[in-house]
Design an enzyme around this catalytic site. Structure first.
Site, short mmCIF file in Angstrom:
data_model
loop_
_atom_site.label_atom_id
_atom_site.label_comp_id
_atom_site.label_asym_id
_atom_site.label_seq_id
_atom_site.Cartn_x
_atom_site.Cartn_y
_atom_site.Cartn_z
N CYS A 91 39.40 -32.56 89.99
CA CYS A 91 39.60 -31.34 89.19
C CYS A 91 38.30 -30.57 88.97
O CYS A 91 38.31 -29.44 88.48
CB CYS A 91 40.25 -31.68 87.86
N HIS A 387 47.42 -25.87 85.88
CA HIS A 387 46.20 -26.49 86.40
C HIS A 387 46.38 -26.89 87.86
O HIS A 387 46.67 -28.05 88.17
CB HIS A 387 45.88 -27.71 85.51
N CYS A 417 36.89 -32.14 82.99
CA CYS A 417 37.04 -33.56 83.30
C CYS A 417 37.74 -33.69 84.65
O CYS A 417 38.49 -32.80 85.06
CB CYS A 417 37.83 -34.28 82.22
C1 LIG Z 1 41.33 -34.12 85.31
C2 LIG Z 1 42.67 -33.58 85.01
O1 LIG Z 1 42.87 -32.43 84.91
S1 LIG Z 1 43.88 -34.72 84.79
C3 LIG Z 1 45.36 -33.80 84.72
C4 LIG Z 1 46.01 -33.78 86.03
N1 LIG Z 1 47.35 -33.27 85.88
C5 LIG Z 1 48.37 -34.06 85.57
O2 LIG Z 1 48.22 -35.25 85.43
C6 LIG Z 1 49.71 -33.39 85.43
C7 LIG Z 1 50.39 -33.88 84.22
N2 LIG Z 1 51.70 -33.26 84.10
C8 LIG Z 1 52.82 -33.80 84.65
O3 LIG Z 1 52.77 -34.81 85.34
C9 LIG Z 1 54.15 -33.13 84.39
O4 LIG Z 1 53.92 -31.76 84.14
C10 LIG Z 1 54.87 -33.77 83.16
C11 LIG Z 1 55.26 -35.20 83.53
C12 LIG Z 1 53.99 -33.76 81.93
C13 LIG Z 1 56.12 -32.94 82.81
O5 LIG Z 1 56.90 -32.81 83.94
P1 LIG Z 1 58.38 -32.19 83.81
O6 LIG Z 1 59.24 -33.11 83.01
O7 LIG Z 1 58.81 -31.83 85.18
O8 LIG Z 1 58.09 -30.89 82.97
P2 LIG Z 1 59.05 -29.73 82.54
O9 LIG Z 1 58.37 -28.47 82.79
O10 LIG Z 1 60.41 -29.91 83.14
O11 LIG Z 1 59.11 -29.93 80.98
C14 LIG Z 1 59.94 -30.91 80.38
C15 LIG Z 1 60.62 -30.26 79.21
O12 LIG Z 1 59.64 -29.83 78.28
C16 LIG Z 1 59.84 -28.47 77.95
N3 LIG Z 1 58.52 -27.86 77.72
C17 LIG Z 1 57.40 -28.02 78.44
N4 LIG Z 1 56.41 -27.31 77.88
C18 LIG Z 1 56.89 -26.70 76.80
C19 LIG Z 1 56.35 -25.84 75.83
N5 LIG Z 1 55.06 -25.47 75.86
N6 LIG Z 1 57.15 -25.40 74.84
C20 LIG Z 1 58.45 -25.78 74.78
N7 LIG Z 1 59.03 -26.59 75.69
C21 LIG Z 1 58.26 -27.05 76.68
C22 LIG Z 1 60.51 -27.89 79.19
O13 LIG Z 1 61.24 -26.72 78.87
C23 LIG Z 1 61.43 -29.01 79.59
O14 LIG Z 1 62.57 -28.97 78.76
P3 LIG Z 1 64.03 -29.24 79.38
O15 LIG Z 1 63.97 -30.66 79.87
O16 LIG Z 1 64.93 -29.02 78.23
O17 LIG Z 1 64.16 -28.26 80.49
#
Ligand SMILES: CC(=O)SCCNC(=O)CCNC(=O)[C@H](O)C(C)(C)COP(=O)(O)OP(=O)(O)OC[C@H]1O[C@@H](n2cnc3c(N)ncnc32)[C@H](O)[C@@H]1OP(=O)(O)O
Length: 430
Positions: A91, A387, A417
């Site tokens: 990242c 991201h 990070c």
């Molecule tokens: C060094 C670094 O940067 S490390 C970071 C690297 N990146 C990562 O690791 C990515 C991490 N993120 C992920 O793996 C995924 O995005 C997860 C697992 C967190 C979520 O994945 P998903 O379940 O597919 O997310 P999705 O967008 O469908 O959201 C799930 C639910 O939360 C809700 N939601 C998400 N964000 C919000 C928000 N801000 N406000 C309200 N509701 C929200 C969605 O509407 C959805 O609801 P629903 O099930 O009723 O439709």
């Protein structure tokens, strides 16, 4: 020997970031980086010009993309004599690309350069398993029909076709980034409410920045998107509070899990680019300087054998950079701390406030102290924008440079990070 020169941030261009498997589902890394670069070339009148160097990268890339950045340059309107190469530091890729370009400019090796990054989790490089891969390579090099049939006989149905899907996990621990961050959140007692508040602020601030037109000269619309697709201007603490934890949900601490889809950055597709130059080049080309790229520092933590959190390396990089620059943590007008997870930002801030951490881990007599939260990610960050791993650094450099330009003077800190226990940080000044 050439003395060190000031490095100017001239501007940036990115495409809006898209949710994984959505608008950009059929776009490749080359398509997206190409679109971001085309916009930059058009904005700054670079068509036909030979740029000193273009440095970019992707965290996830297909084997066909072995020379991704150079291929993108060849497909652009830049002079084809422009050299280009790929880098990859998880990242931290986008910011590290900017550091590499800035260093060459500072040393007088080039006058102008472009840094960038791109990633897609929709078009992830899904690989076939080891047995099938080796058999297919043998099949390709078999010279006679007999040889081919002999090799093909090794291909038994179904099982060998099981693909290897890239996982967002640390190879040495098997844990996802989120599960690592969940352990860090527990270690620093980061509570759910604080994480949700940070996420809400990120969406509100990004939405406000769009309303003000802040991104009008930092972004090129792409495939029908004019704004980051993940942005939820209508989210609320109630909605965020209703989401179920998704990380740290297994094992003895499961009941204390606090990290949700709302307070974690989403899987995202997108690309960004930044134009850096010497003062002389900027003047000759009549391009105003937004900010100066003045310091950088990269650190790594031993999260495998030690007890440090996977994403805590910026907590070490920043104090080292401050010491070299003769600055304190409070000497900044803006703090751009990449929101991999809300808990990660809060754990990093808690570490800098902790007398024990600062004494025992950083060897400091006094803690770095707290920052003015009003100055943190003032136009939102990765929780709202999304991201696309390697593209985040470029988004942040361009955003911060423009903020400093609008303010007219001041200083901004960048902290990112990265997987593998790394942290890439920098200071921009105006
Ligand atoms: C060094 C670094 O940067 S490390 C970071 C690297 N990146 C990562 O690791 C990515 C991490 N993120 C992920 O793996 C995924 O995005 C997860 C697992 C967190 C979520 O994945 P998903 O379940 O597919 O997310 P999705 O967008 O469908 O959201 C799930 C639910 O939360 C809700 N939601 C998400 N964000 C919000 C928000 N801000 N406000 C309200 N509701 C929200 C969605 O509407 C959805 O609801 P629903 O099930 O009723 O439709």
């Amino acid at each position: 020997m050439q003395s060190v020169r000031r490095v100017a941030v001239i501007g940036g261009n990115r495409i809006p970031f898209a949710r994984s498997n959505s608008r950009y589902a059929h776009a490749s890394n080359a398509d997206m980086l190409g679109a971001a670069l085309d916009g930059l070339v058009a904005r700054f009148g670079l068509a036909g010009q030979r740029v000193g160097e273009v440095v970019a990268g992707a965290v996830l890339k297909h084997s066909r993309d072995f020379n991704l950045t150079r291929e993108v340059v060849l497909g652009s309107r830049l002079d084809p004599h422009t050299p280009a190469y790929d880098i990859q530091q998880a990242c931290g890729t986008g910011l590290e690309a900017a550091i590499l370009v800035a260093n060459k400019i500072a040393l007088g090796q080039i006058e102008v350069g472009i840094a960038g990054g791109v990633d897609t989790t929709s078009d992830a490089p899904l690989a076939v398993n080891e047995d099938l891969r080796r058999t297919l390579i043998q099949l390709n090099s078999a010279r006679t029909l007999g040889e081919r049939l002999k090799v093909a006989a090794k291909l038994r149905p179904l099982q060998p076709f099981k693909p290897e899907i890239p996982r967002n996990a640390e190879p040495r621990t098997g844990l996802s980034m989120g599960d690592h961050a969940a352990k860090t959140a527990l270690r620093w007692n980061v509570d759910r409410q604080a994480q949700d508040e940070l996420a809400l602020r990120s969406h509100q601030r990004l939405a406000a920045a769009y309303e003000k037109g802040f991104f009008d000269d930092l972004m090129t619309p792409y495939l029908g998107l004019t704004r980051d697709q993940n942005l939820r201007p209508d989210t609320s603490l109630e909605k965020l509070g209703s989401l179920k934890p998704v990380f740290g949900t297994k094992g003895p601490d499961a009941a204390q899990a606090t990290m949700t889809a709302g307070n974690s950055s989403p899987l995202t597709d997108g690309a960004s680019t930044v134009l850096l130059a010497s003062e002389e080049w900027a003047r000759e080309h009549h391009l105003p300087v937004l900010a100066w790229f003045s310091w950088s520092e990269t650190a790594a933590v031993d999260f495998v054998h030690g007890d440090e959190g996977l994403l805590m390396a910026p907590a070490y990089a920043v104090p080292r950079m401050l010491a070299r620059a003769g600055l304190t943590l409070q000497d900044f007008d803006y703090y751009e701390i990449h929101e991999a997870f809300a808990s990660q930002v809060l754990a990093t801030l808690a570490a800098w406030e902790s007398p024990e951490f600062c004494k025992e881990r950083l060897g400091l007599d006094a803690p770095l102290g707290s920052i003015d939260r009003e100055k943190l990610n003032v136009n939102g960050s990765s929780l709202a924008a999304g991201h696309p791993f390697a593209a985040t650094g470029g988004r942040i450099v361009a955003t911060l440079a423009k903020l400093l330009d609008q303010k007219g003077s001041g200083r901004g800190l960048i902290s990112i990070c990265a997987a593998g226990g790394q942290g890439v940080t920098a200071i921009l000044e105006r």
